[in-house]
Design a protein around this motif. Sequence first.
Motif, PDB file in Angstrom:
ATOM      1  N   LYS A 156     -31.663 -54.145  43.711  1.00 47.17           N
ATOM      2  CA  LYS A 156     -31.975 -53.171  44.257  1.00 47.17           C
ATOM      3  C   LYS A 156     -32.823 -53.815  45.550  1.00 47.17           C
ATOM      4  N   VAL A 157     -32.348 -53.278  46.917  1.00 49.95           N
ATOM      5  CA  VAL A 157     -32.987 -53.935  47.880  1.00 49.95           C
ATOM      6  C   VAL A 157     -33.672 -52.670  48.683  1.00 49.95           C
ATOM      7  N   ARG A 158     -34.773 -53.054  49.108  1.00 49.69           N
ATOM      8  CA  ARG A 158     -35.594 -51.951  49.724  1.00 49.69           C
ATOM      9  C   ARG A 158     -34.661 -51.737  51.197  1.00 49.69           C
ATOM     10  N   PRO A 159     -34.838 -50.368  51.551  1.00 48.34           N
ATOM     11  CA  PRO A 159     -34.064 -49.611  52.741  1.00 48.34           C
ATOM     12  C   PRO A 159     -34.349 -50.513  53.843  1.00 48.34           C
ATOM     13  N   GLU A 160     -35.411 -50.981  54.237  1.00 49.30           N
ATOM     14  CA  GLU A 160     -35.904 -51.438  55.484  1.00 49.30           C
ATOM     15  C   GLU A 160     -35.246 -53.101  55.467  1.00 49.30           C
ATOM     16  N   SER A 161     -34.848 -53.457  54.328  1.00 46.81           N
ATOM     17  CA  SER A 161     -34.509 -54.909  54.220  1.00 46.81           C
ATOM     18  C   SER A 161     -32.977 -55.165  54.067  1.00 46.81           C
ATOM     19  N   THR A 162     -32.097 -54.041  54.144  1.00 47.85           N
ATOM     20  CA  THR A 162     -30.824 -54.147  53.875  1.00 47.85           C
ATOM     21  C   THR A 162     -30.153 -55.106  54.929  1.00 47.85           C
ATOM     22  N   ASP A 163     -30.521 -55.267  56.140  1.00 44.76           N
ATOM     23  CA  ASP A 163     -29.864 -56.247  57.123  1.00 44.76           C
ATOM     24  C   ASP A 163     -30.183 -57.522  56.833  1.00 44.76           C
ATOM     25  N   ALA A 164     -31.551 -57.917  56.388  1.00 42.95           N
ATOM     26  CA  ALA A 164     -31.654 -59.172  55.956  1.00 42.95           C
ATOM     27  C   ALA A 164     -30.891 -59.689  54.731  1.00 42.95           C
ATOM     28  N   PHE A 165     -30.965 -58.713  53.834  1.00 40.35           N
ATOM     29  CA  PHE A 165     -30.195 -58.965  52.524  1.00 40.35           C
ATOM     30  C   PHE A 165     -28.673 -59.338  52.807  1.00 40.35           C
ATOM     31  N   GLU A 166     -27.963 -58.504  53.498  1.00 37.66           N
ATOM     32  CA  GLU A 166     -26.789 -58.676  53.968  1.00 37.66           C
ATOM     33  C   GLU A 166     -26.439 -60.165  54.590  1.00 37.66           C
ATOM     34  N   LYS A 167     -27.371 -60.335  55.528  1.00 38.94           N
ATOM     35  CA  LYS A 167     -27.187 -61.573  56.417  1.00 38.94           C
ATOM     36  C   LYS A 167     -27.387 -62.863  55.524  1.00 38.94           C
ATOM     37  N   ILE A 168     -28.350 -62.989  54.594  1.00 34.46           N
ATOM     38  CA  ILE A 168     -28.414 -63.912  53.751  1.00 34.46           C
ATOM     39  C   ILE A 168     -27.199 -64.156  53.020  1.00 34.46           C
ATOM     40  N   TRP A 169     -26.479 -63.022  52.454  1.00 32.90           N
ATOM     41  CA  TRP A 169     -25.001 -63.063  51.494  1.00 32.90           C
ATOM     42  C   TRP A 169     -24.041 -63.602  52.493  1.00 32.90           C
ATOM     43  N   LEU A 170     -24.012 -62.733  53.682  1.00 31.84           N
ATOM     44  CA  LEU A 170     -22.617 -62.947  54.307  1.00 31.84           C
ATOM     45  C   LEU A 170     -22.588 -64.223  55.050  1.00 31.84           C
TER      46      LEU A 170
ATOM     47  N   ARG B 182     -39.142 -62.519  48.493  1.00 29.76           N
ATOM     48  CA  ARG B 182     -38.371 -61.705  47.623  1.00 29.76           C
ATOM     49  C   ARG B 182     -38.953 -60.440  47.466  1.00 29.76           C
ATOM     50  N   GLU B 183     -40.421 -60.329  47.469  1.00 30.50           N
ATOM     51  CA  GLU B 183     -41.038 -59.021  47.295  1.00 30.50           C
ATOM     52  C   GLU B 183     -40.798 -58.286  48.661  1.00 30.50           C
ATOM     53  N   ALA B 184     -40.520 -58.797  49.743  1.00 27.64           N
ATOM     54  CA  ALA B 184     -40.314 -58.019  50.981  1.00 27.64           C
ATOM     55  C   ALA B 184     -38.765 -57.568  50.918  1.00 27.64           C
ATOM     56  N   ILE B 185     -37.968 -58.324  50.217  1.00 26.45           N
ATOM     57  CA  ILE B 185     -36.613 -57.543  50.166  1.00 26.45           C
ATOM     58  C   ILE B 185     -36.112 -56.879  49.019  1.00 26.45           C
ATOM     59  N   TYR B 186     -36.377 -57.314  47.815  1.00 24.94           N
ATOM     60  CA  TYR B 186     -35.910 -56.650  46.575  1.00 24.94           C
ATOM     61  C   TYR B 186     -37.064 -55.910  45.792  1.00 24.94           C
ATOM     62  N   LEU B 187     -36.611 -54.913  45.304  1.00 23.64           N
ATOM     63  CA  LEU B 187     -37.420 -54.061  44.299  1.00 23.64           C
ATOM     64  C   LEU B 187     -37.063 -54.394  43.042  1.00 23.64           C
ATOM     65  N   GLY B 188     -37.616 -55.589  42.577  1.00 27.70           N
ATOM     66  CA  GLY B 188     -37.635 -56.209  41.247  1.00 27.70           C
ATOM     67  C   GLY B 188     -36.270 -57.259  41.224  1.00 27.70           C
ATOM     68  N   PRO B 189     -36.409 -57.944  40.008  1.00 19.70           N
ATOM     69  CA  PRO B 189     -35.386 -59.103  40.000  1.00 19.70           C
ATOM     70  C   PRO B 189     -33.957 -58.589  40.027  1.00 19.70           C
ATOM     71  N   PRO B 190     -32.921 -59.483  40.199  1.00 13.62           N
ATOM     72  CA  PRO B 190     -31.665 -59.008  40.026  1.00 13.62           C
ATOM     73  C   PRO B 190     -31.514 -58.918  38.604  1.00 13.62           C
ATOM     74  N   GLU B 191     -30.368 -57.769  38.091  1.00  8.76           N
ATOM     75  CA  GLU B 191     -29.943 -57.803  36.854  1.00  8.76           C
ATOM     76  C   GLU B 191     -28.664 -58.337  36.662  1.00  8.76           C
ATOM     77  N   PHE B 192     -28.433 -59.198  35.672  1.00  7.37           N
ATOM     78  CA  PHE B 192     -27.252 -59.798  35.500  1.00  7.37           C
ATOM     79  C   PHE B 192     -26.430 -59.000  34.444  1.00  7.37           C
ATOM     80  N   GLU B 193     -25.112 -58.989  34.739  1.00  7.21           N
ATOM     81  CA  GLU B 193     -24.250 -58.301  33.597  1.00  7.21           C
ATOM     82  C   GLU B 193     -23.117 -59.192  33.519  1.00  7.21           C
ATOM     83  N   GLY B 194     -22.536 -59.612  32.188  1.00  7.95           N
ATOM     84  CA  GLY B 194     -21.170 -60.349  32.414  1.00  7.95           C
ATOM     85  C   GLY B 194     -20.301 -59.553  31.093  1.00  7.95           C
ATOM     86  N   PHE B 195     -19.189 -59.531  31.638  1.00 10.27           N
ATOM     87  CA  PHE B 195     -18.002 -58.986  30.718  1.00 10.27           C
ATOM     88  C   PHE B 195     -16.681 -59.505  30.646  1.00 10.27           C
ATOM     89  N   GLU B 196     -16.451 -59.599  29.421  1.00 11.64           N
ATOM     90  CA  GLU B 196     -14.861 -60.136  28.936  1.00 11.64           C
ATOM     91  C   GLU B 196     -14.170 -58.921  29.231  1.00 11.64           C
TER      92      GLU B 196
END
Length: 110
Positions: free
Chosen positions: A9-23, A85-99
Amino acid sequence: MYIAMNRFKVRPESTDAFEKIWLERETHLQTLPGFVEFNLLRGPERDDHVLYASHTIWRSHDDFIGWTRSDAFRAAHANAGKVNREAIYLGPPEFEGFESLQTVKADSTE
């Protein structure tokens, strides 16, 4: 097949920063046994966040566990602590694993 997902869950004003980190990061995934595919997904926008998911497909759960214990995993996550993290994320990431129980693919005879 095993699918590993993290939802962010990424704060709306931080989407550019989040995407840059990942890309711009080095994933090291292509070098790992059992790795099939990675996708970074952008989901719905809410008032307080934009939902993203990282979606990785592995040949097996054991292959995924091997990734989490590898030097490549540590290298890919080495800069995670440098992010405000507090500037970008609204809480920690949530992991989900699936077989996978069933896979249906498009007919490739076209």
